[in-house]
Design an enzyme around this catalytic site. Structure first.
Site, PDB file in Angstrom:
ATOM      1  N   ARG A 199      13.276   1.655   1.828  1.00 63.09           N
ATOM      2  CA  ARG A 199      12.450   0.693   2.604  1.00 63.09           C
ATOM      3  C   ARG A 199      13.338  -0.449   2.995  1.00 63.09           C
ATOM      4  O   ARG A 199      14.418  -0.455   3.605  1.00 63.09           O
ATOM      5  CB  ARG A 199      11.237   0.133   1.721  1.00 63.09           C
ATOM      6  CG  ARG A 199       9.908  -0.324   2.474  1.00 63.09           C
ATOM      7  CD  ARG A 199       9.012  -0.830   1.682  1.00 63.09           C
ATOM      8  NE  ARG A 199       9.230  -1.833   0.608  1.00 63.09           N
ATOM      9  CZ  ARG A 199       8.381  -2.520  -0.268  1.00 63.09           C
ATOM     10  NH1 ARG A 199       7.185  -2.068  -0.216  1.00 63.09           N
ATOM     11  NH2 ARG A 199       8.992  -3.399  -1.016  1.00 63.09           N
ATOM     12  N   MET A 254     -23.025  -3.921   3.425  1.00 63.39           N
ATOM     13  CA  MET A 254     -22.210  -4.991   3.768  1.00 63.39           C
ATOM     14  C   MET A 254     -22.544  -6.053   3.201  1.00 63.39           C
ATOM     15  O   MET A 254     -21.577  -6.742   2.781  1.00 63.39           O
ATOM     16  CB  MET A 254     -22.512  -5.033   5.377  1.00 63.39           C
ATOM     17  CG  MET A 254     -21.394  -6.326   5.863  1.00 63.39           C
ATOM     18  SD  MET A 254     -21.810  -6.826   7.870  1.00 63.39           S
ATOM     19  CE  MET A 254     -21.044  -5.433   8.456  1.00 63.39           C
ATOM     20  N   TYR A 311     -28.781   3.210   2.039  1.00 61.76           N
ATOM     21  CA  TYR A 311     -28.488   3.823   3.177  1.00 61.76           C
ATOM     22  C   TYR A 311     -28.183   5.296   2.666  1.00 61.76           C
ATOM     23  O   TYR A 311     -27.277   5.612   2.070  1.00 61.76           O
ATOM     24  CB  TYR A 311     -27.154   3.384   3.899  1.00 61.76           C
ATOM     25  CG  TYR A 311     -27.373   2.227   4.489  1.00 61.76           C
ATOM     26  CD1 TYR A 311     -28.229   2.297   5.655  1.00 61.76           C
ATOM     27  CD2 TYR A 311     -26.629   0.984   4.349  1.00 61.76           C
ATOM     28  CE1 TYR A 311     -28.435   0.944   6.342  1.00 61.76           C
ATOM     29  CE2 TYR A 311     -26.843  -0.215   5.093  1.00 61.76           C
ATOM     30  CZ  TYR A 311     -27.759  -0.212   6.018  1.00 61.76           C
ATOM     31  OH  TYR A 311     -28.009  -1.427   6.547  1.00 61.76           O
ATOM     32  N   LYS A 317       2.932 -14.188  -2.250  1.00 59.44           N
ATOM     33  CA  LYS A 317       2.498 -13.341  -1.128  1.00 59.44           C
ATOM     34  C   LYS A 317       0.987 -13.062  -1.077  1.00 59.44           C
ATOM     35  O   LYS A 317       0.408 -13.250  -1.910  1.00 59.44           O
ATOM     36  CB  LYS A 317       3.373 -12.458  -0.610  1.00 59.44           C
ATOM     37  CG  LYS A 317       3.030 -11.116  -1.553  1.00 59.44           C
ATOM     38  CD  LYS A 317       4.209 -10.073  -1.600  1.00 59.44           C
ATOM     39  CE  LYS A 317       4.027  -8.962  -2.504  1.00 59.44           C
ATOM     40  NZ  LYS A 317       4.972  -8.102  -2.807  1.00 59.44           N
TER      41      LYS A 317
HETATM   42  C1  LIG Z   1       5.399  -8.101  -4.001  1.00 54.17           C
HETATM   43  C2  LIG Z   1       6.908  -7.946  -4.534  1.00 54.17           C
HETATM   44  C3  LIG Z   1       7.289  -8.358  -5.753  1.00 54.17           C
HETATM   45  C4  LIG Z   1       6.340  -8.643  -6.950  1.00 54.17           C
HETATM   46  O1  LIG Z   1       5.771  -7.492  -7.569  1.00 54.17           O
HETATM   47  P1  LIG Z   1       4.622  -7.387  -8.711  1.00 54.17           P
HETATM   48  O2  LIG Z   1       4.699  -5.818  -9.218  1.00 54.17           O
HETATM   49  O3  LIG Z   1       3.461  -7.922  -8.090  1.00 54.17           O
HETATM   50  O4  LIG Z   1       5.254  -8.230  -9.867  1.00 54.17           O
HETATM   51  C5  LIG Z   1       8.450  -8.337  -6.056  1.00 54.17           C
HETATM   52  N1  LIG Z   1       9.569  -8.001  -5.132  1.00 54.17           N
HETATM   53  C6  LIG Z   1       9.134  -7.573  -3.898  1.00 54.17           C
HETATM   54  C7  LIG Z   1      10.197  -7.466  -3.107  1.00 54.17           C
HETATM   55  C8  LIG Z   1       7.991  -7.810  -3.441  1.00 54.17           C
HETATM   56  O5  LIG Z   1       7.675  -7.540  -2.160  1.00 54.17           O
END
Ligand SMILES: *Cc1c(COP(=O)(O)O)cnc(C)c1O
Length: 382
Positions: free
Chosen positions: A139, A317, A269, A41
């Site tokens: 969640r 920036m 700054y 992701k």
């Molecule tokens: C992002 C995610 C993972 C991976 O987690 P890591 O700690 O990066 O290995 C596994 N399961 C779900 C549901 C996630 O959202």
């Protein structure tokens, strides 16, 4: 030979051969029947999902997991055969996309089950789904007390096929007792729903940190690996210390200007730093627009000529100031400055960057911006 053209002001190097070695080493540490769910992701944690996914396909990941439909659709362009699991809840308006791209949604509620079943039925399709069970994260997922009922709802639908069941650990990196309790609740649900012996089901709970307590025998036959495959351990002291993974990602910029200033000069700054001695400063060609957060003002460190140099004043920036007075050799415009990575014998890890930035490593990877070109080392893994 340097990987990045010397015209790049800020870039990240992604070592795909190392990624492939990491996958092989993680697999070797886990039982042989394990299904490797590659979590890519957020543009593969900022590493670039196209290149990462292509290499992971070659390295024989079994499944891919992404956060949403857009990420999944981009991934579908690369490999038509691979199963793609959507980890987040699919919005009602996105459901048709699941069918268009042949994706596998996660379901957590009776509404989702009914909606996907009806949509699949209307299309004359059978849709594979993964059921997520909330064993204490609070969640996504159906609450564990109601999981067996939802599982039998799915199994009763001719237009749905239950392909996986999973849960997510809330404290895999910090509390083994809570994780064990979550594992127990999950296994109890599988038992109640009579899923333990159902063949072909992928049963997965572990993220990178969970793998520490992965039971070598038992029902789990999948793990969702994100951070660890990029060579970063989810926490210090992880049992996974004996899994030989190495960082895949490094982050560099260049010195754009060098100048000498007298003692007592206030710089940046807000005059956020005052030079206590006559100093040489390097002005780096990257700032918070590249992903160096202002929290690193007067706190961050960067490698130049193999030495750690401190960030001085506020990160701005497009530039960051560093004190190079103590470098044994004069630095010059064009020289590389490394925020994450190795120079000579010295190295700064993403964990060091994250600590100075008040981030977690996952967040650092996601924060290094698009302005930072990703360049790929494509050597084979062998
Ligand atoms: C992002 C995610 C993972 C991976 O987690 P890591 O700690 O990066 O290995 C596994 N399961 C779900 C549901 C996630 O959202």
């Amino acid at each position: 030979m340097p990987l990045a053209p010397d015209t790049l002001r800020a870039w990240a190097e992604v070592d795909l051969g190392q990624l492939e070695r990491n996958l092989a080493n993680i697999r070797a540490a886990l039982p042989p029947h394990l299904r490797y769910v590659a979590v890519i992701k957020a543009d593969a944690y900022g590493h670039g999902s196209t290149s990462v996914a292509t290499r992971l396909m070659r390295a024989r990941a079994d499944l891919f997991a992404v956060a949403n439909i857009d990420e999944a659709a981009a991934l579908r362009e690369i490999g038509s055969g691979w199963p793609i699991l959507i980890l987040s809840a699919v919005l009602p308006s996105e459901r048709t996309e699941v069918f268009a791209h042949n994706l596998t949604p996660t379901v957590s509620s009776a509404e989702e089950v009914r909606a996907f079943a009806e949509e699949a039925h209307a299309r004359g399709r059978v849709l594979g789904v993964h059921l997520k069970i909330d064993t204490g994260m609070g969640r996504l997922g159906v609450w564990h007390g109601e999981a067996a009922a939802l599982a039998s709802d799915i199994l009763s639908r001719k237009s749905l096929r239950l392909e996986g069941v999973y849960t997510h650990f809330a404290c895999a990196d910090s509390d083994a007792a809570v994780t064990a309790e979550q594992r127990d609740r999950f296994l109890r649900c599988l038992d109640e729903a009579d899923l333990a012996r159902k063949s072909g089901l992928i049963i997965h709970a572990d993220n990178s940190a969970g793998i520490d307590t992965f039971p070598r025998s038992g029902l789990f036959n999948g793990a969702r690996v994100g951070l660890l495959q990029f060579g970063v351990r989810p926490y210090a002291g992880s049992l996974l210390a004996n899994v030989a993974v190495e960082p895949v990602f490094s982050f560099h910029t260049r010195i754009a200007l060098v100048k000498s200033l007298p003692a007592g000069t206030s710089v940046s700054y807000g005059h956020t730093h005052t030079l206590r001695r006559p100093s040489r400063l390097a002005i780096l060609a990257a700032g918070y627009a590249d992903g160096i957060p202002t929290r690193m003002s007067n706190r961050g460190r960067v490698l130049i000529h193999g030495y750690e140099c401190p960030v001085v004043g506020r990160v701005t920036m497009d530039q960051t100031l560093v004190d190079i007075t103590d470098l044994p050799q004069p630095a010059a415009p064009g020289d590389t400055a490394t925020f994450i990575g190795t120079q000579g014998g010295a190295s700064l890890r993403v964990e060091d960057f994250a600590a100075a930035a008040d981030q977690i490593p996952w967040e650092t990877f996601c924060s290094i911006s698009k302005r930072v070109r990703r360049v790929y080392r494509i050597d084979s893994a062998l």
